[in-house]
Design an enzyme around this catalytic site. Sequence first.
Site, PDB file in Angstrom:
ATOM      1  N   ASP A   1      -3.802  -4.927   0.387  1.00 45.48           N
ATOM      2  CA  ASP A   1      -4.151  -4.457   1.723  1.00 45.48           C
ATOM      3  C   ASP A   1      -5.552  -4.979   1.997  1.00 45.48           C
ATOM      4  O   ASP A   1      -6.537  -4.406   1.533  1.00 45.48           O
ATOM      5  CB  ASP A   1      -4.090  -2.925   1.753  1.00 45.48           C
TER       6      ASP A   1
ATOM      7  N   GLU B   1      -3.966   1.858  -2.798  1.00 47.04           N
ATOM      8  CA  GLU B   1      -4.147   3.237  -2.348  1.00 47.04           C
ATOM      9  C   GLU B   1      -3.219   4.181  -3.135  1.00 47.04           C
ATOM     10  O   GLU B   1      -2.499   4.999  -2.565  1.00 47.04           O
ATOM     11  CB  GLU B   1      -3.930   3.374  -0.838  1.00 47.04           C
TER      12      GLU B   1
ATOM     13  N   ASP C   1       3.107   4.168   5.229  1.00 45.70           N
ATOM     14  CA  ASP C   1       2.853   3.584   6.538  1.00 45.70           C
ATOM     15  C   ASP C   1       2.765   2.059   6.465  1.00 45.70           C
ATOM     16  O   ASP C   1       2.682   1.392   7.489  1.00 45.70           O
ATOM     17  CB  ASP C   1       1.594   4.179   7.189  1.00 45.70           C
ATOM     18  N   HIS C   2       2.790   1.510   5.267  1.00 43.98           N
ATOM     19  CA  HIS C   2       2.889   0.068   5.037  1.00 43.98           C
ATOM     20  C   HIS C   2       4.292  -0.248   4.534  1.00 43.98           C
ATOM     21  O   HIS C   2       4.949   0.601   3.933  1.00 43.98           O
ATOM     22  CB  HIS C   2       1.894  -0.400   3.974  1.00 43.98           C
TER      23      HIS C   2
ATOM     24  N   ASN D   1       0.876  -1.166   0.000  1.00 45.64           N
ATOM     25  CA  ASN D   1       0.000   0.000   0.000  1.00 45.64           C
ATOM     26  C   ASN D   1       0.919   1.224   0.000  1.00 45.64           C
ATOM     27  O   ASN D   1       1.643   1.463   0.967  1.00 45.64           O
ATOM     28  CB  ASN D   1      -0.901  -0.013   1.236  1.00 45.64           C
TER      29      ASN D   1
ATOM     30  N   ASN E   1      -6.972  -5.155   4.934  1.00 46.67           N
ATOM     31  CA  ASN E   1      -7.584  -4.433   6.050  1.00 46.67           C
ATOM     32  C   ASN E   1      -8.274  -5.366   7.053  1.00 46.67           C
ATOM     33  O   ASN E   1      -9.284  -5.010   7.663  1.00 46.67           O
ATOM     34  CB  ASN E   1      -8.567  -3.373   5.535  1.00 46.67           C
TER      35      ASN E   1
ATOM     36  N   TYR F   1      -7.505  -3.709  -2.726  1.00 49.03           N
ATOM     37  CA  TYR F   1      -7.568  -2.749  -1.621  1.00 49.03           C
ATOM     38  C   TYR F   1      -8.957  -2.853  -1.018  1.00 49.03           C
ATOM     39  O   TYR F   1      -9.921  -2.276  -1.492  1.00 49.03           O
ATOM     40  CB  TYR F   1      -7.289  -1.330  -2.114  1.00 49.03           C
TER      41      TYR F   1
END
Length: 281
Positions: A171, A43, A272-273, A9, A173, A122
């Site tokens: 991702d 993303e 952040d990934h 991501n 989630n 995603y």
Amino acid sequence: MSTTITTVNVNGIRAAVKQRSEVNPGMLAWLTQTDSDIVLMQEVRASEKQAREALQPALDAGWHLAMSESVVKGHAGVGVLSRTEPQDVRVGFGSDEFDATGRYLEADFDAEFGPLTVASLYLPKGAAAPTDASTDKEAEKFEEKKRFLDGFGAHMTALARRRRHLVIGGDWNIAHAEADIKNWKGNLRSPGFLPHEREWVGARLDGGWTDVVRALHPGLDGPYSWWSWRGKAFDNDSGWRIDYQLANRSLAGRATKAFVDRADTYDRRWSDHAPVTVVYE
């Protein structure tokens, strides 16, 4: 011969490619160093034109880009970067609601070990289970994710019947198990760790798919792939493992190595990934 696949991501492709400091040259530098043959991105948060402009040095160096952008400007978006051009690309999974939202893309390749389909996913973040105190927006985000899981679960069931090699990276989630989240006790009611979400992942694993990173790291906490920008989450490795590569039966047995390309220090992060890479022999 092997094929190396990474999923990451990028948290906005235009931000990811920027040189943030002398010690953080960004994603473009990472692309010059990686051994990956295919990079699944989530993303992207840009139009295809903007993404191509951001990635132009990589494209000039021989990478190929396939993308599915979202109809909502600056939101979601998935892509496939590859060293060889895909034979075919398909957007979405047959959903009137989600196919235009930049959340799923498939691409076909001719790998050394046979026909290969890769997909970048995603999955919506969702929200906590609705209560009397929930806002209408929170309740809708919860229901939206449930609708996505229902539709995409059916698509995965159909894909599992195909004989060609298949892997869905992205991702998701969802942290499937306690070993996939550092502070699992404090997140029992958090989106991404709700019972029905974890059960949904479990059903996919029971239905012919293998979480190849977990299969190659049994009994290990993590390896985590996402950490909050805030506080000391990254420094303390207080993360979530929500970036998976799920492979079908014909491909899963070819996974020989898997690792998270975690930055050495907080200030070297360009998302952040962290990239999650699997080598398939």
